[in-house]
Design a protein around this motif. Structure first.
Motif, PDB file in Angstrom:
ATOM      1  N   GLU A  39     103.244  32.924  29.711  1.00 43.58           N
ATOM      2  CA  GLU A  39     102.604  32.386  28.507  1.00 43.58           C
ATOM      3  C   GLU A  39     103.068  30.953  28.240  1.00 43.58           C
ATOM      4  N   ALA A  40     104.363  30.709  28.411  1.00 40.15           N
ATOM      5  CA  ALA A  40     104.898  29.359  28.202  1.00 40.15           C
ATOM      6  C   ALA A  40     104.293  28.388  29.217  1.00 40.15           C
ATOM      7  N   LEU A  41     104.142  28.837  30.453  1.00 42.00           N
ATOM      8  CA  LEU A  41     103.547  28.003  31.492  1.00 42.00           C
ATOM      9  C   LEU A  41     102.093  27.675  31.149  1.00 42.00           C
ATOM     10  N   GLN A  42     101.339  28.679  30.711  1.00 47.10           N
ATOM     11  CA  GLN A  42      99.947  28.439  30.331  1.00 47.10           C
ATOM     12  C   GLN A  42      99.859  27.467  29.165  1.00 47.10           C
ATOM     13  N   THR A  43     100.732  27.631  28.177  1.00 44.26           N
ATOM     14  CA  THR A  43     100.754  26.721  27.027  1.00 44.26           C
ATOM     15  C   THR A  43     101.095  25.307  27.482  1.00 44.26           C
ATOM     16  N   ALA A  44     102.096  25.182  28.347  1.00 40.13           N
ATOM     17  CA  ALA A  44     102.497  23.870  28.848  1.00 40.13           C
ATOM     18  C   ALA A  44     101.367  23.234  29.647  1.00 40.13           C
ATOM     19  N   ARG A  45     100.680  24.021  30.464  1.00 46.49           N
ATOM     20  CA  ARG A  45      99.550  23.484  31.227  1.00 46.49           C
ATOM     21  C   ARG A  45      98.452  22.987  30.294  1.00 46.49           C
ATOM     22  N   GLY A  46      98.188  23.764  29.246  1.00 49.24           N
ATOM     23  CA  GLY A  46      97.169  23.352  28.275  1.00 49.24           C
ATOM     24  C   GLY A  46      97.551  22.056  27.590  1.00 49.24           C
ATOM     25  N   LYS A  47      98.800  21.962  27.161  1.00 47.62           N
ATOM     26  CA  LYS A  47      99.264  20.742  26.492  1.00 47.62           C
ATOM     27  C   LYS A  47      99.266  19.563  27.459  1.00 47.62           C
ATOM     28  N   ALA A  48      99.649  19.790  28.714  1.00 40.80           N
ATOM     29  CA  ALA A  48      99.631  18.724  29.712  1.00 40.80           C
ATOM     30  C   ALA A  48      98.205  18.234  29.952  1.00 40.80           C
TER      31      ALA A  48
END
Length: 156
Positions: A39-48
Motif C-alpha cells: 500500500e505504501a509503495l502504491q501511494t508513493a508511486r501515485g505521489k511520484a
C-alpha cells in the motif's frame, strides 16, 4: 521414570504448540507488513506520478525558471555536501586532466588564431611595415604641403 518421560512429553508438546503459535504470528505479521509495504509503495508511486506531472507541466510553462532553479538547487547541494578525503583523492587526477586539457585548448586556439592572422598578413612585422609606410607618406605629404604653401606665399 514415567513421570520424567511424561514431563518431557508435556514440555515437547508445549514447545511445539508455542512454536506453531510463533510461526502463525510470524506469518500474520509478515503478511500485514507485506500488505502495508504494498500500500505504501502504491501511494508513493501515485505521489511520484503526480509530482512528475506537476514538474513536467511547470517545466513546459516556465522552462527558463526551471533551468535556473535546477542550477541553483544543484549549486546549493554541491556547496553543502562535504568533500571527503576519498573524493579529493579520486577527483584530483580528473582536475589535473581538466586543467591540462584547458591549457592545451588555449594553446591550440592561440596557435590557430595566430596562423589565421599570419594567413591574412596581419602580424607584427606587417604592422611595423605599414606604420613605417604611413610615416613616410605623412612626411612626404607634409613636405609637399609645406612646399606648396611656401610657393603660394612667394608668388603673391
Amino acid at each position: 521414570m514415567t513421570s520424567v518421560r511424561d514431563s518431557a512429553e508435556r514440555a515437547g508438546t508445549y514447545a511445539s504448540e508455542k512454536l506453531n503459535e510463533a510461526k502463525t504470528q510470524l506469518r500474520e505479521r509478515t503478511e500485514a507488513t507485506r500488505v502495508a509495504a504494498s500500500e505504501a509503495l502504491q501511494t508513493a508511486r501515485g505521489k511520484a506520478a503526480e509530482a512528475k506531472s506537476a514538474t513536467a507541466e511547470g517545466i513546459e510553462n516556465n522552462p527558463v525558471t526551471a533551468l535556473v532553479a535546477g542550477i541553483a538547487v544543484g549549486a546549493v547541494i554541491g556547496a553543502l555536501l562535504p568533500r571527503s578525503e576519498r573524493e579529493k583523492a579520486a577527483l584530483a587526477p580528473i582536475g589535473g586532466k581538466l586543467n591540462e586539457a584547458a591549457h592545451t585548448a588555449i594553446a591550440a586556439a592561440k596557435a590557430a588564431g595566430q596562423e589565421k592572422l599570419d594567413e591574412l598578413g596581419i602580424n607584427k612585422d606587417a604592422a611595423s611595415k605599414q606604420v613605417s609606410k604611413l610615416m613616410q607618406a605623412v612626411t612626404k605629404t607634409a613636405g609637399a604641403a609645406g612646399t606648396a604653401a611656401v610657393g603660394t606665399v612667394k608668388t603673391r
